[in-house]
Design an enzyme around this catalytic site. Structure first.
Site, PDB file in Angstrom:
ATOM      1  N   THR A 119      -7.186   0.948   1.655  1.00  0.00           N
ATOM      2  CA  THR A 119      -5.844   0.522   2.031  1.00  0.00           C
ATOM      3  C   THR A 119      -5.519   1.015   3.436  1.00  0.00           C
ATOM      4  O   THR A 119      -5.917   2.115   3.808  1.00  0.00           O
ATOM      5  CB  THR A 119      -4.816   1.087   1.044  1.00  0.00           C
ATOM      6  OG1 THR A 119      -5.204   0.750  -0.268  1.00  0.00           O
ATOM      7  CG2 THR A 119      -3.429   0.529   1.322  1.00  0.00           C
ATOM      8  N   THR A 154      -0.685   4.771  -0.213  1.00  0.00           N
ATOM      9  CA  THR A 154      -2.104   4.563  -0.506  1.00  0.00           C
ATOM     10  C   THR A 154      -2.499   5.480  -1.647  1.00  0.00           C
ATOM     11  O   THR A 154      -2.112   6.651  -1.679  1.00  0.00           O
ATOM     12  CB  THR A 154      -2.991   4.830   0.722  1.00  0.00           C
ATOM     13  OG1 THR A 154      -4.364   4.756   0.322  1.00  0.00           O
ATOM     14  CG2 THR A 154      -2.719   6.192   1.332  1.00  0.00           C
TER      15      THR A 154
END
Lengths: 179, 135
Positions: B1, B52
């Site tokens: 991410t 994340t």
């Protein structure tokens, strides 16, 4: 001078120094610096936070180092499914996409959903159709292939055959979560 | 991410997140990244956040919005709110990961409860801060 600033991440998880070569560490730091300088320059020149966010994320999406776009991990079926979202703090408007497979920069599609649709979240084929209608760059799904991520998926799939897992096993310890 | 949060010269905040999700995922699983309030949130009166980590727990914890809400309703600073959510609430739920965020004053937070998080920040003076591990 008016205040401004920018902050980024490239994923969190089991990032251990002993598993990282010096050259790879430098590669990560260099790409992080390239990305954040891209956004910082936009802001310094009076650009919007939304533009800075998009262009900064584009740099990381285009790099195979990170789990997004070009460096995305693979699904169990050996595909790359990409998700993204963006939000404007001045209007609380937001856009998001999920499960797209052929849009080069998913954050740009999330932005298009925010500004050019009545919706917040589009998914799958419909999101891809919307991307084409908005004129975004469409790529062959092969564009997202990286050997490193494919092998990681294969290792995970092999473990599936030998381990009895529940839906909520810890991916952190199973090498299957990359932030 | 990957994710980014920014404050521009007009005082406007924005946040974005982009990801490939979880390796070997099945059933069209979707994590927190495209979920507004979980993976991404921005509000000019508080902060902009990108998350994340283990998505299921970030969704349950409504992590990004929770940080903003702690600032708005309890008057916490960005760092206090981010620490509370990432170091206290998220582990109680069983999740791990981190966030990056910037508030309307330009204060930055890079909070995570994992071994590392690829991260960087830069202020109006051009001061650059890059990190990977939890040093």
């Amino acid at each position: 001078q008016p205040n401004f600033g920018i902050v980024i991440h490239g994923g969190a998880g089991t990032i251990l120094k002993e598993n990282m070569s010096d050259s790879l560490e430098q590669a990560y730091k260099a790409k992080l610096e390239e990305a954040i300088r891209t956004g910082h320059e936009i802001l310094a020149n009076g650009g919007t936070a939304l533009e800075a966010v998009q262009r900064t994320i584009n740099v990381m999406e285009d790099s195979p180092l990170f789990n997004s776009a070009r460096g995305a991990v693979f699904t169990n079926k050996g595909k790359n499914e990409l998700d993204a979202s963006i939000m404007d703090g001045s209007t609380l408007n937001a856009g998001a996409v999920a499960g797209v497979t052929n849009v080069k920069n998913p954050i740009n599609l999330a932005y298009e959903v925010m500004v050019n649709s009545d919706h917040v979240l589009l998914s799958g084929k419909g999101a891809e159709q919307f991307a084409e209608e908005q004129g975004l760059e469409i790529v062959d799904p092969e564009y997202f292939y990286t050997e490193r991520r494919f092998k990681a998926m294969e290792r995970a799939r092999d473990r599936d055959k030998t381990e009895n897992r529940t839906a909520f096993y810890d991916p952190l310890t199973k090498d299957e979560k990359f932030g | 991410t990957v994710g980014c949060a920014a404050l521009d010269k007009n005082g406007n905040l924005a946040a974005g997140t982009s990801t490939g999700g979880m390796s070997n995922k099945k059933y069209n699983r979707i994590g927190d990244s495209p979920i507004i309030g979980a993976g991404t949130y921005a509000n000019n009166i508080t902060c902009a956040v990108s998350s994340t980590g283990w998505g299921e727990y970030f969704i349950r914890g409504v992590v990004a919005y929770d940080i903003s809400a702690l600032m708005e309703y309890k008057g916490l600073s960005l760092q206090e709110a981010a620490h509370e959510v990432i170091q206290n609430k998220l582990p109680e739920l069983g999740g791990d990961g981190g966030i990056i965020a910037i508030d309307h004053k330009g204060n930055v937070s890079m909070e995570f409860n994992t071994a590392g998080m690829y991260r960087a920040s830069m202020n109006k003076n051009g001061e650059l801060n890059i990190g990977i591990y939890s040093e």
